[in-house]
Design a protein around this motif. Structure first.
Motif, PDB file in Angstrom:
ATOM      1  N   TYR A  99      -2.589  20.930   3.732  1.00 15.35           N
ATOM      2  CA  TYR A  99      -2.805  20.418   5.084  1.00 15.35           C
ATOM      3  C   TYR A  99      -1.608  20.758   5.960  1.00 15.35           C
ATOM      4  N   LYS A 100      -1.863  21.327   7.120  1.00 18.04           N
ATOM      5  CA  LYS A 100      -0.775  21.641   8.056  1.00 18.04           C
ATOM      6  C   LYS A 100      -0.190  20.357   8.649  1.00 18.04           C
ATOM      7  N   TYR A 101      -1.072  19.421   9.052  1.00 14.47           N
ATOM      8  CA  TYR A 101      -0.629  18.186   9.691  1.00 14.47           C
ATOM      9  C   TYR A 101      -1.187  16.970   8.951  1.00 14.47           C
ATOM     10  N   GLN A 102      -0.317  15.989   8.740  1.00  7.78           N
ATOM     11  CA  GLN A 102      -0.732  14.670   8.266  1.00  7.78           C
ATOM     12  C   GLN A 102       0.042  13.627   9.055  1.00  7.78           C
ATOM     13  N   ILE A 104       4.490  16.224   8.380  1.00  4.29           N
ATOM     14  CA  ILE A 104       4.009  14.842   8.271  1.00  4.29           C
ATOM     15  C   ILE A 104       4.588  14.066   9.445  1.00  4.29           C
ATOM     16  N   PHE A 105       3.726  13.580  10.324  1.00  4.15           N
ATOM     17  CA  PHE A 105       4.159  12.730  11.424  1.00  4.15           C
ATOM     18  C   PHE A 105       4.292  11.297  10.891  1.00  4.15           C
ATOM     19  N   MET A 106       5.336  10.601  11.325  1.00  8.54           N
ATOM     20  CA  MET A 106       5.578   9.249  10.830  1.00  8.54           C
ATOM     21  C   MET A 106       5.849   8.320  12.006  1.00  8.54           C
ATOM     22  N   SER A 107       4.993   7.327  12.196  1.00  7.06           N
ATOM     23  CA  SER A 107       5.153   6.427  13.338  1.00  7.06           C
ATOM     24  C   SER A 107       4.281   5.189  13.150  1.00  7.06           C
ATOM     25  N   ALA A 108       4.726   4.092  13.737  1.00 10.54           N
ATOM     26  CA  ALA A 108       3.871   2.898  13.792  1.00 10.54           C
ATOM     27  C   ALA A 108       2.817   3.052  14.876  1.00 10.54           C
ATOM     28  N   THR A 109       3.067   3.969  15.810  1.00 10.58           N
ATOM     29  CA  THR A 109       2.157   4.163  16.945  1.00 10.58           C
ATOM     30  C   THR A 109       1.979   5.651  17.232  1.00 10.58           C
ATOM     31  N   PRO A 110       1.326   6.394  16.337  1.00 11.89           N
ATOM     32  CA  PRO A 110       1.147   7.826  16.575  1.00 11.89           C
ATOM     33  C   PRO A 110       0.393   8.087  17.876  1.00 11.89           C
ATOM     34  N   ALA A 111       0.794   9.149  18.575  1.00 12.24           N
ATOM     35  CA  ALA A 111       0.190   9.481  19.861  1.00 12.24           C
ATOM     36  C   ALA A 111      -1.019  10.390  19.665  1.00 12.24           C
ATOM     37  N   SER A 112      -1.591  10.843  20.770  1.00 11.44           N
ATOM     38  CA  SER A 112      -2.842  11.592  20.719  1.00 11.44           C
ATOM     39  C   SER A 112      -2.701  12.908  19.946  1.00 11.44           C
ATOM     40  N   LYS A 156      -2.907  12.199  16.235  1.00  5.96           N
ATOM     41  CA  LYS A 156      -4.237  11.722  15.851  1.00  5.96           C
ATOM     42  C   LYS A 156      -5.273  12.846  15.876  1.00  5.96           C
ATOM     43  N   GLU A 157      -5.199  13.695  16.891  1.00  6.74           N
ATOM     44  CA  GLU A 157      -6.214  14.732  17.078  1.00  6.74           C
ATOM     45  C   GLU A 157      -6.047  15.909  16.112  1.00  6.74           C
ATOM     46  N   ASN A 158      -4.811  16.155  15.641  1.00  6.18           N
ATOM     47  CA  ASN A 158      -4.565  17.350  14.843  1.00  6.18           C
ATOM     48  C   ASN A 158      -4.381  17.091  13.352  1.00  6.18           C
ATOM     49  N   SER A 159      -4.173  15.862  12.958  1.00  5.82           N
ATOM     50  CA  SER A 159      -3.902  15.572  11.545  1.00  5.82           C
ATOM     51  C   SER A 159      -5.166  15.690  10.700  1.00  5.82           C
ATOM     52  N   SER A 160      -5.023  16.342   9.556  1.00  2.58           N
ATOM     53  CA  SER A 160      -6.150  16.428   8.615  1.00  2.58           C
ATOM     54  C   SER A 160      -6.466  15.069   8.026  1.00  2.58           C
ATOM     55  N   GLN A 161      -5.444  14.222   7.927  1.00  3.35           N
ATOM     56  CA  GLN A 161      -5.698  12.840   7.516  1.00  3.35           C
ATOM     57  C   GLN A 161      -4.615  11.933   8.098  1.00  3.35           C
ATOM     58  N   ASP A 166       0.825  -1.217   0.000  1.00  6.24           N
ATOM     59  CA  ASP A 166       0.000   0.000   0.000  1.00  6.24           C
ATOM     60  C   ASP A 166       0.860   1.268   0.000  1.00  6.24           C
ATOM     61  N   GLN A 167       2.132   1.142  -0.426  1.00  7.26           N
ATOM     62  CA  GLN A 167       3.011   2.301  -0.517  1.00  7.26           C
ATOM     63  C   GLN A 167       2.489   3.325  -1.531  1.00  7.26           C
ATOM     64  N   GLU A 168       2.047   2.824  -2.708  1.00  9.10           N
ATOM     65  CA  GLU A 168       1.615   3.744  -3.758  1.00  9.10           C
ATOM     66  C   GLU A 168       0.402   4.561  -3.302  1.00  9.10           C
ATOM     67  N   ARG A 169      -0.551   3.905  -2.641  1.00  7.16           N
ATOM     68  CA  ARG A 169      -1.727   4.620  -2.137  1.00  7.16           C
ATOM     69  C   ARG A 169      -1.321   5.645  -1.081  1.00  7.16           C
ATOM     70  N   ALA A 170      -0.386   5.256  -0.187  1.00  2.00           N
ATOM     71  CA  ALA A 170       0.074   6.182   0.857  1.00  2.00           C
ATOM     72  C   ALA A 170       0.765   7.395   0.240  1.00  2.00           C
ATOM     73  N   ILE A 171       1.582   7.158  -0.773  1.00  2.00           N
ATOM     74  CA  ILE A 171       2.281   8.263  -1.452  1.00  2.00           C
ATOM     75  C   ILE A 171       1.273   9.228  -2.064  1.00  2.00           C
ATOM     76  N   ASP A 172       0.286   8.688  -2.793  1.00  2.00           N
ATOM     77  CA  ASP A 172      -0.716   9.537  -3.448  1.00  2.00           C
ATOM     78  C   ASP A 172      -1.485  10.374  -2.429  1.00  2.00           C
ATOM     79  N   GLN A 173      -1.886   9.762  -1.311  1.00  2.00           N
ATOM     80  CA  GLN A 173      -2.662  10.476  -0.310  1.00  2.00           C
ATOM     81  C   GLN A 173      -1.850  11.586   0.352  1.00  2.00           C
ATOM     82  N   LEU A 174      -0.599  11.296   0.695  1.00  2.00           N
ATOM     83  CA  LEU A 174       0.240  12.301   1.352  1.00  2.00           C
ATOM     84  C   LEU A 174       0.547  13.461   0.407  1.00  2.00           C
ATOM     85  N   VAL A 175       0.844  13.154  -0.857  1.00  8.96           N
ATOM     86  CA  VAL A 175       1.117  14.212  -1.840  1.00  8.96           C
ATOM     87  C   VAL A 175      -0.115  15.087  -2.017  1.00  8.96           C
ATOM     88  N   GLU A 176      -1.292  14.448  -2.106  1.00  3.37           N
ATOM     89  CA  GLU A 176      -2.534  15.202  -2.239  1.00  3.37           C
ATOM     90  C   GLU A 176      -2.749  16.116  -1.038  1.00  3.37           C
TER      91      GLU A 176
END
Length: 684
Positions: free
Chosen positions: A31-34, A388-396, A399-404, A15-25
């Motif tokens: 978006y300030k936060y993703q 862009i926050f990057m983590s296997a376990t994003p914190a609150s 999660k609360e501030n990201s547009s996606q 699902d790398q290609e889908r993730a790339i497309d979504q983040l670029v979009e």
């Protein structure tokens, strides 16, 4: 627009290609936060590289520690070989901050050892940001600390070109003006030497030397030289030279800064005298006047960063100038392992403020020293354009501030997240022994995490008494010793390694098929849902993996970790079924952890071998080790560079007295270490 050029050794999968497309979009929508929620082993770095390549923005990538930053930088350099991928971390090998302990009337002067190579990386990063747009800077949290003004840094630089009307003496004056030093004996970075009509120098940002030949009043030629042999590498037409320090101020602006310091000094003296604090008033007067004299004489003083607010003409409390100010307005920030990076950024300011309070209250520093500080978290967020926050376990916060929140769960290898079992904590020790023994019979390894150092050590000794090859991994071991332990675990010299909080981020051990988490129901930092998911991820490299949580009840953190692991496992299973993928365990050469012989020699034995080859010559041994350390650092092989750094430290530690016998000194140290190891194994 930046001309990034991505080298793709493979195409996006899973699902790398889908993730790339979504983040670029998301970036293009402003978006300030993703958040990129990427499971362990899904190729998050490759995804981010594709995002950078498509959005074409200068990018700052922040990692929570130097090791992860180095690994990221090395990976990104392979993805962007034609672009500027820079490394910006703290340049201190050793750092003892200035402090005052009033209870003991003890002043501790700042003591630091600056790594010259890392300082060069820092100058290379700022130079690239001012010269070009296709820049990626991989940094540690040091990038939010005060740095010199980019405008002054650039203003005090200058360009030389072949044929320019410039005399040798004027060129030398310009180098001195930029804080370069003349040294005709030891040729090193930020130094220059003169020979009739030739000036050789090594700039702040480069590992190469440069030779400038002059006719009477013009530049005849500019040649790049090898820094050691001084053999010509190539002739160049022009060179942009930057100052030797990020903190540089000259002429009228320096005078204004000094005048501002004097005003603050007078106010502070009056303040102390009004309180009857004569000692503090005299102390701050003497120290500050000495610094002013140094600034007037050479444009620099020890602790110059404490006056940074005056140099940048900021008001009290205004944010410091940092690396972020060297970026153009439209840039991208990536926070790697954001569950660690965000709290780390939050905590920097308060710690710095608490240390400086005593220095200011007792007259060792002016109050403006408070403004030589890291950014507050709110200031960092404001300066960062898009994150862009990057983590296997994003914190609150993420999660609360990201547009996606973009998920990247699928592994191209098809490996599933491990099965998670919960077992009764009352039998956790005996069950751990049985699991470890059975796992070893199948040819696999085990990791055990405990809550306390005492339990980890006692359990390791108990396992040894039961005939299991066990080792206790603890925080007092240096980086090379830890690599040795993990190397030997992979080789099978150990069946199990026991630790506390050392088995979460950054370990890649395909032979590990069992992760045992003791006292999993004891809520807290080490048993939060984030920590549990990270620890479970250590077993996501082998199709035979299983994780066992020992507990008397299932806590909310355990439930979240188990549910999330099962969710990811289900997604991967459905993907494998749809694409007819058979999961395969990751195969990684054992030498990837640390490149050494299969015997896994200790650091002392490694040093003994080098000493012997040099026939007990101390200076020759030190020179060989230092040379290798620098060579590996230049090649970005930081694990090997760290090994030779530790060898150098050990050499100095044993042989401070140059009259000591090499063999005797080293053999005594090895004997003491082995004796200590035997005592540890005999306990319990």
């Amino acid at each position: 627009m930046s001309s990034f050029k991505l080298f793709e050794p493979f195409k996006p999968a899973g699902d790398q290609e889908r993730a790339i497309d979504q983040l670029v979009e998301g970036v293009e929508k402003g978006y300030k936060y993703q958040t990129l929620l990427g499971a362990t082993g899904t190729g998050k770095t490759f995804t981010i590289a594709n995002v950078i390549n498509r959005v074409k923005k200068p990018t700052l990538i922040m990692a929570p520690n130097k090791t992860l930053a180095a690994q990221l930088c090395s990976e990104l350099r392979t993805f962007f070989p034609e672009n500027a991928v820079e490394y910006f971390i703290s340049y201190y090998d050793y750092y003892q901050p200035e402090a005052y302990i009033p209870q003991r009337d003890l002043y501790i002067e700042k003591d630091a050892s600056i790594n010259d190579e890392i300082d060069r990386y820092r100058h290379s990063a700022t130079r690239s940001l001012l010269e070009r747009e296709d820049v990626i800077v991989v940094a540690s949290v040091s990038c939010i600390y005060s740095l010199g003004q980019p405008e002054e840094y650039k203003t005090n630089s200058f360009v030389i070109r072949e044929g320019d009307k410039l005399s040798r003496d004027d060129f030398i004056d310009q180098l001195i003006y930029m804080l370069y030093e003349r040294n005709d004996y030891e040729f090193k970075r930020n130094n220059f030497r003169v020979n009739i009509n030739v000036v050789d120098f090594i700039p702040s940002f480069d590992e190469y030397a440069y030779r400038v030949r002059f006719d009477e009043d013009s530049i005849r030629s500019i040649t790049k030289l090898h820094p050691v042999s001084l053999e010509p590498v190539e002739k160049i037409e022009s060179l942009w030279i930057f100052p030797a320090s990020h903190f540089i101020l000259r002429d009228e602006k320096l005078k204004r800064a000094i005048d501002s310091i004097r005003v603050e000094l007078e106010e502070r003296i009056k303040y102390f005298e009004s309180l009857g604090k004569v000692v503090e008033a005299k102390r701050i007067e003497q120290r500050t006047l000495y610094d002013i004299e140094m600034l007037q004489t050479i444009g620099y003083c020890k602790g110059v960063e404490n006056y940074s607010r005056h140099f940048t003409f900021r008001k009290p409390g205004e944010p410091p100038i940092t690396l972020l100010d060297y970026f153009p307005k439209d840039f991208l920030v990536i926070l790697d392992e954001s569950h660690l990076s965000v709290p780390q950024i939050r905590g920097m300011y308060r710690g710095d403020e608490a240390r400086k309070k005593n220095l200011i209250d007792f007259g060792f520093r002016l109050p403006s020293a408070y403004d030589n500080r890291p950014l507050r978290f709110e200031e960092f967020i404001e300066k960062a354009n898009q994150i862009i926050f990057m983590s296997a376990t994003p914190a609150s916060f993420e999660k609360e501030n990201s547009s996606q929140i973009v998920e990247q769960i699928i592994r191209p290898t098809g490996i599933l997240d491990p099965i998670v079992e919960v077992r009764d904590f009352e039998s956790q020790v005996n069950d751990s022994i049985n699991e470890t023994r059975e796992n070893a019979k199948r040819g696999f390894r085990t990791l055990i995490t405990t809550l306390t150092k005492r339990l980890a050590e006692d359990l390791a000794n108990y396992l040894i008494q039961e005939g299991i090859k066990a080792y206790y991994l603890h925080s007092e071991q240096d980086a090379i010793e830890r690599l040795d332990v993990l190397h030997n675990l992979r080789l099978g010299k150990y069946d199990v390694v026991v630790g506390i909080n050392l088995l979460r981020e950054g370990l890649d051990l395909p032979e590990v098929t069992r992760v045992l988490i003791l006292d999993a129901d004891k809520e807290g930092f080490l048993r939060s849902s984030t920590s549990l998911i990270q620890t479970i991820g250590r077993a996501a490299r082998n199709v035979e993996s299983k994780v066992i949580l020992y507990a008397s009840k299932i806590t909310e953190s355990m439930r979240e970790a188990i549910d999330e692991t099962n969710r990811r496992r289900k997604i991967q299973m459905e993907y494998n079924l749809k694409h007819n993928i058979t999961p395969t365990s990751i195969s990684k050469p054992i030498s990837d952890i640390v490149d050494r012989d299969s015997e896994g020699n200790s650091i002392e034995e490694e040093l003994r071998s080098i000493i012997k080859s040099n026939k007990n010559d101390l200076e020759l041994t030190e020179k060989e080790i230092r040379t290798k350390m620098i060579e590996y650092a230049k090649e970005w092989k930081f694990e090997e560079a760290a090994k030779y750094r530790d060898l150098l430290k050990l050499l100095k530690n044993i042989f401070e007295d140059k009259e000591v016998d090499f063999a005797t000194g080293l053999e005594e140290k090895i004997a003491r270490k082995r004796s200590k190891g035997k005592r540890t194994r005999s306990k319990g």
